[in-house]
Design a protein around this motif. Structure first.
Motif, PDB file in Angstrom:
ATOM      1  N   VAL A 214       0.857  -1.189   0.000  1.00 31.53           N
ATOM      2  CA  VAL A 214       0.000   0.000   0.000  1.00 31.53           C
ATOM      3  C   VAL A 214       0.891   1.236   0.000  1.00 31.53           C
ATOM      4  O   VAL A 214       2.053   1.179   0.419  1.00 31.53           O
ATOM      5  CB  VAL A 214      -0.939   0.013   1.228  1.00 31.53           C
ATOM      6  N   PRO A 215       0.379   2.375  -0.471  1.00 36.22           N
ATOM      7  CA  PRO A 215       1.176   3.618  -0.424  1.00 36.22           C
ATOM      8  C   PRO A 215       1.630   3.902   1.005  1.00 36.22           C
ATOM      9  O   PRO A 215       0.826   3.827   1.948  1.00 36.22           O
ATOM     10  CB  PRO A 215       0.200   4.682  -0.931  1.00 36.22           C
ATOM     11  N   THR A 216       2.904   4.217   1.165  1.00 44.62           N
ATOM     12  CA  THR A 216       3.473   4.365   2.510  1.00 44.62           C
ATOM     13  C   THR A 216       4.284   5.648   2.623  1.00 44.62           C
ATOM     14  O   THR A 216       5.081   5.970   1.750  1.00 44.62           O
ATOM     15  CB  THR A 216       4.375   3.165   2.852  1.00 44.62           C
ATOM     16  N   LEU A 217       4.055   6.363   3.721  1.00 47.66           N
ATOM     17  CA  LEU A 217       4.827   7.547   4.062  1.00 47.66           C
ATOM     18  C   LEU A 217       5.541   7.290   5.386  1.00 47.66           C
ATOM     19  O   LEU A 217       4.919   6.847   6.353  1.00 47.66           O
ATOM     20  CB  LEU A 217       3.922   8.776   4.212  1.00 47.66           C
ATOM     21  N   ILE A 218       6.833   7.565   5.425  1.00 42.88           N
ATOM     22  CA  ILE A 218       7.618   7.367   6.643  1.00 42.88           C
ATOM     23  C   ILE A 218       8.134   8.722   7.109  1.00 42.88           C
ATOM     24  O   ILE A 218       8.796   9.445   6.356  1.00 42.88           O
ATOM     25  CB  ILE A 218       8.786   6.404   6.392  1.00 42.88           C
ATOM     26  N   LEU A 219       7.836   9.077   8.357  1.00 39.20           N
ATOM     27  CA  LEU A 219       8.257  10.335   8.959  1.00 39.20           C
ATOM     28  C   LEU A 219       9.162  10.031  10.137  1.00 39.20           C
ATOM     29  O   LEU A 219       8.843   9.176  10.978  1.00 39.20           O
ATOM     30  CB  LEU A 219       7.044  11.149   9.442  1.00 39.20           C
ATOM     31  N   HIS A 220      10.282  10.728  10.212  1.00 38.71           N
ATOM     32  CA  HIS A 220      11.203  10.495  11.330  1.00 38.71           C
ATOM     33  C   HIS A 220      11.957  11.787  11.632  1.00 38.71           C
ATOM     34  O   HIS A 220      12.407  12.469  10.716  1.00 38.71           O
ATOM     35  CB  HIS A 220      12.212   9.397  10.971  1.00 38.71           C
ATOM     36  N   ARG A 221      12.064  12.101  12.918  1.00 38.83           N
ATOM     37  CA  ARG A 221      12.859  13.266  13.309  1.00 38.83           C
ATOM     38  C   ARG A 221      14.341  12.896  13.299  1.00 38.83           C
ATOM     39  O   ARG A 221      14.732  11.836  13.783  1.00 38.83           O
ATOM     40  CB  ARG A 221      12.421  13.779  14.680  1.00 38.83           C
ATOM     41  N   ARG A 222      15.111  13.802  12.763  1.00 36.19           N
ATOM     42  CA  ARG A 222      16.525  13.529  12.499  1.00 36.19           C
ATOM     43  C   ARG A 222      17.296  13.129  13.763  1.00 36.19           C
ATOM     44  O   ARG A 222      18.164  12.253  13.731  1.00 36.19           O
ATOM     45  CB  ARG A 222      17.166  14.760  11.863  1.00 36.19           C
ATOM     46  N   ASP A 223      16.993  13.772  14.881  1.00 32.40           N
ATOM     47  CA  ASP A 223      17.736  13.513  16.116  1.00 32.40           C
ATOM     48  C   ASP A 223      16.860  12.835  17.163  1.00 32.40           C
ATOM     49  O   ASP A 223      17.058  13.035  18.370  1.00 32.40           O
ATOM     50  CB  ASP A 223      18.301  14.828  16.668  1.00 32.40           C
ATOM     51  N   ASP A 224      15.885  12.041  16.706  1.00 29.03           N
ATOM     52  CA  ASP A 224      14.963  11.337  17.606  1.00 29.03           C
ATOM     53  C   ASP A 224      15.742  10.653  18.728  1.00 29.03           C
ATOM     54  O   ASP A 224      16.620   9.825  18.491  1.00 29.03           O
ATOM     55  CB  ASP A 224      14.164  10.294  16.822  1.00 29.03           C
ATOM     56  N   THR A 225      15.396  11.014  19.977  1.00 31.86           N
ATOM     57  CA  THR A 225      16.129  10.515  21.125  1.00 31.86           C
ATOM     58  C   THR A 225      15.779   9.084  21.494  1.00 31.86           C
ATOM     59  O   THR A 225      16.515   8.431  22.235  1.00 31.86           O
ATOM     60  CB  THR A 225      15.869  11.425  22.350  1.00 31.86           C
ATOM     61  N   ARG A 226      14.669   8.567  20.952  1.00 37.16           N
ATOM     62  CA  ARG A 226      14.187   7.241  21.362  1.00 37.16           C
ATOM     63  C   ARG A 226      14.426   6.173  20.293  1.00 37.16           C
ATOM     64  O   ARG A 226      14.858   5.061  20.589  1.00 37.16           O
ATOM     65  CB  ARG A 226      12.683   7.315  21.662  1.00 37.16           C
ATOM     66  N   SER A 228      16.286   5.424  16.664  1.00 39.26           N
ATOM     67  CA  SER A 228      17.333   5.912  15.764  1.00 39.26           C
ATOM     68  C   SER A 228      16.770   6.269  14.395  1.00 39.26           C
ATOM     69  O   SER A 228      15.923   5.568  13.845  1.00 39.26           O
ATOM     70  CB  SER A 228      18.407   4.829  15.602  1.00 39.26           C
ATOM     71  N   VAL A 229      17.247   7.391  13.846  1.00 40.82           N
ATOM     72  CA  VAL A 229      16.795   7.817  12.523  1.00 40.82           C
ATOM     73  C   VAL A 229      17.162   6.793  11.460  1.00 40.82           C
ATOM     74  O   VAL A 229      16.505   6.704  10.413  1.00 40.82           O
ATOM     75  CB  VAL A 229      17.385   9.208  12.183  1.00 40.82           C
ATOM     76  N   SER A 230      18.174   5.989  11.729  1.00 39.47           N
ATOM     77  CA  SER A 230      18.546   4.940  10.768  1.00 39.47           C
ATOM     78  C   SER A 230      17.419   3.932  10.595  1.00 39.47           C
ATOM     79  O   SER A 230      17.297   3.303   9.542  1.00 39.47           O
ATOM     80  CB  SER A 230      19.823   4.226  11.218  1.00 39.47           C
ATOM     81  N   SER A 231      16.585   3.784  11.625  1.00 40.66           N
ATOM     82  CA  SER A 231      15.436   2.886  11.525  1.00 40.66           C
ATOM     83  C   SER A 231      14.452   3.379  10.475  1.00 40.66           C
ATOM     84  O   SER A 231      13.960   2.598   9.651  1.00 40.66           O
ATOM     85  CB  SER A 231      14.739   2.781  12.878  1.00 40.66           C
ATOM     86  N   GLY A 232      14.154   4.691  10.503  1.00 37.31           N
ATOM     87  CA  GLY A 232      13.240   5.250   9.507  1.00 37.31           C
ATOM     88  C   GLY A 232      13.804   5.128   8.109  1.00 37.31           C
ATOM     89  O   GLY A 232      13.082   4.800   7.155  1.00 37.31           O
ATOM     90  N   ARG A 233      15.080   5.388   7.963  1.00 37.31           N
ATOM     91  CA  ARG A 233      15.709   5.288   6.646  1.00 37.31           C
ATOM     92  C   ARG A 233      15.675   3.855   6.136  1.00 37.31           C
ATOM     93  O   ARG A 233      15.456   3.606   4.942  1.00 37.31           O
ATOM     94  CB  ARG A 233      17.149   5.794   6.730  1.00 37.31           C
ATOM     95  N   ARG A 234      15.881   2.887   7.047  1.00 38.97           N
ATOM     96  CA  ARG A 234      15.860   1.483   6.645  1.00 38.97           C
ATOM     97  C   ARG A 234      14.451   1.063   6.209  1.00 38.97           C
ATOM     98  O   ARG A 234      14.288   0.296   5.247  1.00 38.97           O
ATOM     99  CB  ARG A 234      16.340   0.607   7.791  1.00 38.97           C
ATOM    100  N   LEU A 235      13.433   1.555   6.911  1.00 35.26           N
ATOM    101  CA  LEU A 235      12.062   1.255   6.512  1.00 35.26           C
ATOM    102  C   LEU A 235      11.790   1.763   5.095  1.00 35.26           C
ATOM    103  O   LEU A 235      11.159   1.087   4.285  1.00 35.26           O
ATOM    104  CB  LEU A 235      11.071   1.885   7.491  1.00 35.26           C
ATOM    105  N   ALA A 236      12.262   2.968   4.816  1.00 39.95           N
ATOM    106  CA  ALA A 236      12.043   3.563   3.494  1.00 39.95           C
ATOM    107  C   ALA A 236      12.703   2.732   2.404  1.00 39.95           C
ATOM    108  O   ALA A 236      12.181   2.624   1.286  1.00 39.95           O
ATOM    109  CB  ALA A 236      12.574   4.991   3.477  1.00 39.95           C
ATOM    110  N   GLU A 237      13.839   2.145   2.711  1.00 39.38           N
ATOM    111  CA  GLU A 237      14.547   1.326   1.728  1.00 39.38           C
ATOM    112  C   GLU A 237      13.883  -0.042   1.552  1.00 39.38           C
ATOM    113  O   GLU A 237      13.972  -0.641   0.475  1.00 39.38           O
ATOM    114  CB  GLU A 237      16.004   1.124   2.168  1.00 39.38           C
ATOM    115  N   SER A 238      13.202  -0.524   2.591  1.00 34.74           N
ATOM    116  CA  SER A 238      12.674  -1.892   2.576  1.00 34.74           C
ATOM    117  C   SER A 238      11.237  -1.993   2.097  1.00 34.74           C
ATOM    118  O   SER A 238      10.805  -3.076   1.687  1.00 34.74           O
ATOM    119  CB  SER A 238      12.786  -2.503   3.987  1.00 34.74           C
ATOM    120  N   ILE A 239      10.471  -0.901   2.178  1.00 34.38           N
ATOM    121  CA  ILE A 239       9.069  -0.926   1.740  1.00 34.38           C
ATOM    122  C   ILE A 239       9.005  -0.352   0.329  1.00 34.38           C
ATOM    123  O   ILE A 239       9.373   0.807   0.102  1.00 34.38           O
ATOM    124  CB  ILE A 239       8.173  -0.122   2.701  1.00 34.38           C
ATOM    125  N   ASP A 240       8.549  -1.142  -0.576  1.00 35.02           N
ATOM    126  CA  ASP A 240       8.551  -0.765  -1.990  1.00 35.02           C
ATOM    127  C   ASP A 240       7.749   0.513  -2.227  1.00 35.02           C
ATOM    128  O   ASP A 240       6.576   0.597  -1.851  1.00 35.02           O
ATOM    129  CB  ASP A 240       7.972  -1.911  -2.826  1.00 35.02           C
TER     130      ASP A 240
END
Length: 515
Positions: A214-226, A228-240
């Protein structure tokens, strides 16, 4: 907006508390994070703003997961599986009459939302993921840190101490800590909270990400304290086909900081349109806040500590601006800006920014000006912003300087103003500038504006009234059977007599005086 009625949907043998907000043609379900309480969340200005923003373009459903908030508790604190939570979402959707909906999965609500989207694509119109992850380890915590975190939760739950893990910029705000403590107590028991942490620590839905269609939007704050922003980036790479937007901020909570940035991204993704044209001329009040002598501060604190204090100041400033119904934006590490639809809130916000900065040992000064500005997405630019900036740079520590038009348009607000001095120029005119206080009547403010208004001729008052209705010079000329040149002359006289810089500021005079 009136707080909606809390209703209950039946999911198996459990009752799930939910609320329906808004009446849009698009259905959205907000899947909460760690804990929630659909009644208490309305007490927080940022949370209320976020919900109202979304409800402005959609029909929104919010709910409490079973075992939390106002939903049924789970016997023995045997918290539900992701599959059981999916049943709860379906039950809420059925009760609200939603055949399909956009799912917004927040933090810990993200993995379940991903599983739901992969399992029930026919019921998932689109997927929005904020500050979330596909695997708890190491995106949230590494395994070695889990025991310490659980111990802190067990010993501090209900006191607000956990706020530092979710919104460090507000961890020293006594009112926020007090509210967060109540939010904890009314959202889950200490035993349930610890059980939630233990269960969440086992989450790993990484293998199902390629199954999300399904269409997916991923939002993540760059310096999220809880998370890691790398998690959001990885989701974006893994969801078509996923769309990714990285936002500014350190707080993990999605209802602190600049919530407009979050809801604007969601609205554009869901509807194809942002709340306002991406490029437009609008009347705004701008607050500019500048750190006083940043070089001296860097020397005083040392580079590393000063960088940390600046980052925390920016995050707290976003929260303060948002709480005063403004929109924050930045131009440098030493300057913070916010724009508002009203001058009273802007001046009050400037005072709040100064108080917050002083409490944390950062010297700050502010300037406030109202005028037309070019709006592009969440930022405004132009002469109005530059004048506010000049005022901030001309101010001293813990001082708010405002232009005369701001003073005149805040009559009757309880704000007070002190010495008048002229430090700025615009269109070859000197701009009167005042120092703003925070209490007491505005000395001579209402009288001053009314005297200026009384100096207008009957025709000029008539033209001003039509300006306040949004009519152009050509339209006014047609209405009054005058030449457009004559109308232009009247407008110029009005601005001169009222000591205003543009017709947008003049339009506000009518509503301000009730004339």
């Amino acid at each position: 907006m009136t707080i909606p009625t809390t209703q209950y949907a039946k999911s198996g043998t459990h009752r799930i508390a939910y609320q329906v907000i808004g009446k849009g043609s698009i259905d959205i379900v907000l899947v909460p994070g760690f804990v929630s309480n659909v009644d208490l969340q309305w007490e927080h200005s940022g949370f209320r703003r976020l919900l109202e923003n979304i409800a402005g373009f959609a029909r929104l459903v919010v709910f409490d997961k079973r075992g939390t908030g106002l939903s049924d508790r789970v016997p023995g604190n045997a918290l539900p599986t992701l599959e059981a939570r999916m049943d709860d979402v379906r039950a809420v959707m059925d009760a609200a009459g939603m055949k399909s909906a956009v799912l917004i999965g927040v933090s810990e609500g993200g993995p379940m939302s991903m599983l739901f989207a992969a399992t029930y694509p026919h019921r998932t119109r689109a997927l929005v993921l904020y500050g979330t992850y596909s695997r708890f380890h190491p995106d949230v915590l590494d395994r070695s840190g889990l025991a310490g975190y659980i111990d802190a939760m067990e010993n501090g739950w209900g006191t607000g101490a956990s706020l530092r893990y979710f919104a460090p910029s507000l961890s020293d705000d006594e009112r926020m800590v007090e509210w967060w403590a109540r939010y904890e107590r009314h959202s889950a028991s200490p035993t349930a909270a610890v059980s939630l942490v233990r269960m969440n620590a086992e989450i790993n839905v990484s293998d199902l990400l390629p199954s999300i269609r399904v269409p997916t939007l991923i939002l993540h704050r760059r310096d999220d304290t809880r998370v890691s922003v790398s998690s959001g980036r990885r989701l974006a790479e893994s969801i078509d086909g996923a769309r990714y937007a990285e936002l500014e901020g350190r707080d993990h909570l999605f209802f602190t900081g600049n919530v407009d940035a979050i809801t604007n991204e969601i609205q554009e993704f869901v509807t194809g349109n942002r709340p306002a044209p991406s490029d437009a001329t609008v009347l705004v009040t701008v607050v500019a806040a500048a750190i006083v002598d940043p070089v001296a501060q860097a020397i005083k604190w040392g580079d590393a500590e000063w960088e940390r204090k600046r980052a925390e100041l920016r995050q707290r400033a976003m929260n303060v601006i948002s709480a005063n119904r403004g929109v924050a934006f930045f131009s440098s590490n030493e300057e913070i800006y916010g724009w508002f639809d009203g001058p009273v809130r802007a001046v009050q916000c400037a005072a709040a920014l100064l108080q917050d900065a002083a409490a944390h040992g950062v010297p700050l000064a502010c300037g406030v000006h109202i005028g037309e500005a070019e709006k592009r997405h969440d930022k405004v630019s132009g002469v109005t912003v530059q004048l506010a900036r000049q005022l901030a740079l001309a101010s001293t520590t813990s001082q708010v300087l405002v232009t005369g038009v701001v003073r005149d348009l805040t009559v009757g607000s309880g704000l007070s103003y002190m010495d008048s001095r002229t430090v700025l120029e615009l269109d070859n005119r000197q701009i009167p500038v005042f120092t703003a206080g925070t209490a007491g009547p505005v000395a001579n403010g209402s009288h001053g504006l009314r005297v200026k208004f009384a100096s207008l001729s009957a025709r000029e008052k008539e033209v001003l009234t039509l300006i306040s209705l949004g009519l152009t010079n050509a339209m006014i000329a047609d209405r009054l059977h005058l030449s457009e040149h004559t109308v232009k002359r009247h407008v110029a006289n009005i601005l001169l007599k009222l000591d205003l810089s543009n017709r947008a500021a003049a339009a506000a005079v009518i509503s301000t005086l009730g004339a």
